[in-house]
Motif scaffolding. Structure first.
Motif, short mmCIF file in Angstrom:
data_model
loop_
_atom_site.label_atom_id
_atom_site.label_comp_id
_atom_site.label_asym_id
_atom_site.label_seq_id
_atom_site.Cartn_x
_atom_site.Cartn_y
_atom_site.Cartn_z
N GLN A 6 4.57 7.71 -0.22
CA GLN A 6 5.77 6.88 -0.12
C GLN A 6 6.81 7.61 0.72
OE1 GLN A 6 5.76 3.80 -1.40
NE2 GLN A 6 3.73 4.11 -2.34
N LEU A 7 7.42 6.89 1.63
CA LEU A 7 8.39 7.47 2.53
C LEU A 7 9.64 6.59 2.56
CD1 LEU A 7 9.16 9.52 4.77
CD2 LEU A 7 7.97 8.04 6.40
N GLN A 8 10.77 7.15 2.20
CA GLN A 8 12.02 6.41 2.26
C GLN A 8 12.54 6.42 3.70
OE1 GLN A 8 13.48 4.57 -0.15
NE2 GLN A 8 14.94 3.90 1.43
N SER A 9 12.70 5.25 4.28
CA SER A 9 13.13 5.13 5.67
C SER A 9 14.61 4.75 5.73
CB SER A 9 12.29 4.09 6.41
OG SER A 9 12.85 3.81 7.68
N ASN A 10 15.39 5.63 6.33
CA ASN A 10 16.79 5.29 6.59
C ASN A 10 16.91 4.32 7.76
OD1 ASN A 10 17.77 7.00 4.53
ND2 ASN A 10 17.61 8.77 5.89
N VAL A 11 16.00 4.42 8.71
CA VAL A 11 16.02 3.52 9.87
C VAL A 11 15.78 2.09 9.44
CG1 VAL A 11 14.88 2.93 12.04
CG2 VAL A 11 15.35 5.33 11.49
N LEU A 12 14.77 1.89 8.59
CA LEU A 12 14.42 0.53 8.16
C LEU A 12 15.18 0.10 6.91
CD1 LEU A 12 10.54 0.72 8.67
CD2 LEU A 12 12.23 -0.29 10.21
N GLY A 13 15.78 1.05 6.22
CA GLY A 13 16.51 0.71 5.01
C GLY A 13 15.63 0.28 3.87
N GLU A 14 14.44 0.87 3.77
CA GLU A 14 13.51 0.50 2.71
C GLU A 14 12.49 1.62 2.51
OE1 GLU A 14 11.72 -3.06 4.21
OE2 GLU A 14 10.41 -2.01 5.60
N GLN A 15 11.78 1.57 1.40
CA GLN A 15 10.71 2.51 1.16
C GLN A 15 9.43 1.99 1.80
OE1 GLN A 15 8.95 3.28 -2.89
NE2 GLN A 15 9.88 5.30 -2.57
N ARG A 16 8.72 2.86 2.51
CA ARG A 16 7.49 2.46 3.17
C ARG A 16 6.32 3.26 2.61
NH1 ARG A 16 8.19 -1.45 7.35
NH2 ARG A 16 5.91 -1.33 7.30
N GLU A 17 5.21 2.57 2.49
CA GLU A 17 3.98 3.20 2.05
C GLU A 17 3.13 3.52 3.27
OE1 GLU A 17 1.43 1.76 -1.48
OE2 GLU A 17 0.37 1.01 0.29
N ILE A 18 2.46 4.65 3.23
CA ILE A 18 1.47 4.98 4.25
C ILE A 18 0.19 5.43 3.56
CG2 ILE A 18 3.12 5.59 6.06
CD1 ILE A 18 2.61 8.54 5.33
N ASP A 49 -1.08 -2.55 10.84
CA ASP A 49 -1.82 -3.41 9.92
C ASP A 49 -2.81 -2.57 9.12
OD1 ASP A 49 -0.61 -5.87 10.66
OD2 ASP A 49 -1.90 -5.98 12.42
N GLY A 50 -2.31 -1.46 8.58
CA GLY A 50 -3.14 -0.41 8.03
C GLY A 50 -4.26 -0.82 7.10
N PRO A 51 -3.98 -1.50 5.99
CA PRO A 51 -5.06 -1.82 5.05
C PRO A 51 -6.15 -2.69 5.65
CG PRO A 51 -2.94 -2.04 3.97
CD PRO A 51 -2.65 -1.82 5.44
N SER A 52 -5.84 -3.54 6.61
CA SER A 52 -6.86 -4.41 7.20
C SER A 52 -7.85 -3.63 8.05
CB SER A 52 -6.19 -5.48 8.07
OG SER A 52 -5.41 -6.35 7.29
N HIS A 53 -7.44 -2.49 8.60
CA HIS A 53 -8.28 -1.79 9.57
C HIS A 53 -8.60 -0.35 9.18
CE1 HIS A 53 -7.87 -5.21 12.19
NE2 HIS A 53 -6.56 -5.09 12.22
N PHE A 54 -8.11 0.09 8.02
CA PHE A 54 -8.28 1.49 7.66
C PHE A 54 -9.75 1.86 7.48
CE2 PHE A 54 -8.22 5.00 4.51
CZ PHE A 54 -7.48 5.92 5.23
N HIS A 55 -10.51 1.03 6.79
CA HIS A 55 -11.91 1.37 6.50
C HIS A 55 -12.71 1.56 7.77
CE1 HIS A 55 -11.86 -0.50 2.17
NE2 HIS A 55 -11.06 0.53 2.30
N HIS A 56 -12.69 0.54 8.65
CA HIS A 56 -13.56 0.65 9.83
C HIS A 56 -13.04 1.69 10.81
CE1 HIS A 56 -11.31 -1.45 13.07
NE2 HIS A 56 -10.83 -2.23 12.13
N THR A 57 -11.74 1.94 10.84
CA THR A 57 -11.19 2.92 11.77
C THR A 57 -11.55 4.34 11.35
OG1 THR A 57 -9.35 1.47 12.35
CG2 THR A 57 -9.09 3.80 12.85
N ILE A 89 -0.43 2.23 8.40
CA ILE A 89 0.89 1.74 8.02
C ILE A 89 0.78 0.31 7.51
CG2 ILE A 89 3.28 1.44 8.78
CD1 ILE A 89 2.59 3.21 11.21
N PRO A 90 0.86 0.09 6.19
CA PRO A 90 0.86 -1.27 5.66
C PRO A 90 2.15 -2.00 6.07
CG PRO A 90 0.26 0.32 3.96
CD PRO A 90 0.80 1.10 5.12
N ASN A 91 2.09 -3.32 6.02
CA ASN A 91 3.24 -4.14 6.42
C ASN A 91 4.15 -4.45 5.23
OD1 ASN A 91 2.24 -4.52 9.12
ND2 ASN A 91 0.75 -5.95 8.27
N THR A 92 5.43 -4.62 5.52
CA THR A 92 6.34 -5.26 4.59
C THR A 92 6.81 -6.59 5.19
OG1 THR A 92 8.21 -4.01 5.48
CG2 THR A 92 7.10 -3.09 3.56
#
Length: 494
Positions: free
Chosen positions: A47-59, A81-89, A110-113
């Motif tokens: 979990q990464l708190q982003s000041n740029v985006l103003g929200e917590q982001r998961e990676i 679109d991390g979760p959609s492509h993580f396995h095959h990548t 990087i999953p989407n919000t």
């Protein structure tokens, strides 16, 4: 982890990496995929708190096999679109690395919000439906540049080489990053980019941007599935701009995969894209390059790769061994001596390399040096037939070099058991006694071993050495696998 069954000759033909990649699976979890499908993580979630985006982001971070037990550093793939492509990548990257096509990489998914907000450039035209959340691509790019990349560099062992992979709107974002912030990434895989966006405004911006990119160095691989209309039209126009204006050191390719759909095109694109980006990272025909341009051409190849990929690349012992063997075949003793000297410096305990160096000295009439290296080869490998034969021809007394080291059966019995490489627990080496000799069972095959000391054994058919180690009480706890100077630990499990 498979060893061949042929015996090695005097040339140091070395094996490719034999340890299969380790897929470390964490507990199943449901992630926010592009289309909402369930997602099983094969990496670690942060979990990464982003000041740029103003929200917590998961990676989600996928580490290469051997990461936990080594100190190597790795290029980083940033995957939209991390979760959609993580396995095959991650699977594709590991497969290519195992086969020497690309280096091992860290994959940061990087999953989407708010996908449309983050991956799309601003909309300036009145065409199409209103998209109230659109236009945050620059902000999202700043998040990656100013927050995510520094976080990854601080918490993982990274090299200064970053790749961006995006599909559809993610592909549009990859093209946007190249056009507006080419300093953030070294390479891009843009898969079916939505360049129709805002009446292909990004294409027009690219046309202007490439008038003033200077000596841009990088790699860009773009694909398109069986989409037509403005999707394909935008990609063709973008490719045309690159054809006309890309600098000499900016490598790019556009591939129209019209047999693939919009949904199926990411897998092949990722495979071919990684291969294309790392073209020149490895040398697949070192002998051909050596014949064409000599050892200097081989060194120049790796020097160019070092400059391009941001870290030192040098010929491996395997590459040098192959071209050293060719030099001996051609009777070029000076080249062979120089090449095998480098191999011995890299791995002093590689017996076939000493054989090659001895043969080079023999061709140059350096009898004493030839004997010295043949003797060293026998000290490393008592059953080195070519060295034993040549020393006999030279009249050297071989009484100090017995072909076998007598290890008491009680000691051999202490080594019997199953050993596991911690990074690859599915791969097991089972040591057994075959009469009064030690052998190892691996993937359904049994390989003869012979002792070079009380603790050290060689696999008879290949230059792989196994050294058992004990704890303070004398109990055998594991072993070290030594292949071409690269060592891997294995732990005894019974």
């Amino acid at each position: 982890m498979t060893w061949p069954t042929r015996r090695e000759n005097t040339m140091p033909v070395l094996l490719a990496a034999f340890l299969l990649p380790c897929l470390i699976a964490l507990a199943p979890r449901t992630g926010l995929a592009q289309d909402g499908e369930p997602f099983l993580s094969l990496g670690e979630t942060r979990q990464l708190q982003s000041n740029v985006l103003g929200e917590q982001r998961e990676i989600i971070v996928g580490l290469p096999a051997g990461y936990e037990s080594g100190d190597e550093t790795y290029p980083v793939v940033y995957l939209l679109d991390g979760p959609s492509h993580f396995h095959h990548t991650t699977g594709t990257a590991r497969f290519l690395a195992r086969n020497g096509r690309v280096p091992d990489v860290i994959v940061v998914a990087i999953p989407n919000t708010d996908r449309t907000r983050d991956l799309s450039p601003p909309v300036y035209s009145d065409a199409g439906p209103a998209r109230s959340s659109a236009g945050g691509a620059d902000n999202f790019l700043e998040f990656i540049s100013a927050e995510l990349k520094p976080y990854i560099d601080e918490n993982y062992r990274t090299r200064p080489y970053a790749i961006l992979i995006g599909h559809s709107l993610g592909g549009l974002f990859a093209n946007h990053a190249l056009v507006h912030r080419p300093d953030v990434f070294n390479a891009y895989i843009s898969i079916s980019p939505s360049l129709w966006w805002d009446e292909q405004r990004l294409v027009a911006q690219a046309d202007s941007a490439f008038d003033d990119v200077g000596d841009l160095v990088g790699d860009f691989y773009m694909t398109m599935g069986n989409e037509g209309g403005p999707m394909l039209g935008g990609a063709l126009k973008f490719a045309g701009i690159l054809e006309a204006k890309a600098p000499e050191d900016f490598r790019w390719e556009f591939k129209h995969m019209d047999e693939e759909s919009h949904g199926s095109v990411p897998h092949r694109s990722t495979y071919y894209g990684l291969e294309k980006i790392f073209e020149g990272w490895n040398l697949h025909d070192p002998v051909g390059l050596y014949v064409a341009g000599g050892l200097e051409a081989v060194d120049r190849h790796f020097a160019r790769a070092s400059a391009r990929f941001g870290y030192e690349r040098t010929p491996s012992t395997g590459v040098l061994g192959r071209i050293g063997g060719r030099a001996l075949e051609d009777g070029d003793a000076a080249d062979a001596e120089a090449i095998f000297s480098r191999v011995v410096e890299m791995d002093p305990n590689l017996a076939p390399a000493h054989n090659g160096l001895a043969e080079a000295h023999a061709l140059m009439g350096h009898r004493d040096l030839a004997i010295e290296h043949y003797r060293h080869a026998l000290r490393v490998d008592p059953r080195n037939g070519p060295a034993r034969e040549k020393l006999t021809e030279y009249g050297v007394d071989l009484s100090e070099f017995p072909e076998t080291v007598d290890v008491p059966v009680s000691v051999l019995e202490s080594y019997v058991g199953t050993y596991v490489v911690p990074d690859d627990p599915d791969e097991r080496l089972r040591f057994v006694l075959a009469g009064e000799e030690l052998a190892v069972e691996l993937e359904g095959s049994t390989y003869e071993l012979y002792a070079t000391s009380m603790e050290r054994f060689k696999v008879a058919v290949v230059p792989v050495y196994l050294t058992f180690h004990t704890d303070e009480s004398g109990n055998v706890t594991g072993l070290v696998i030594d292949q071409a100077g690269e060592t891997t630990d294995a732990v005894r499990v019974n």
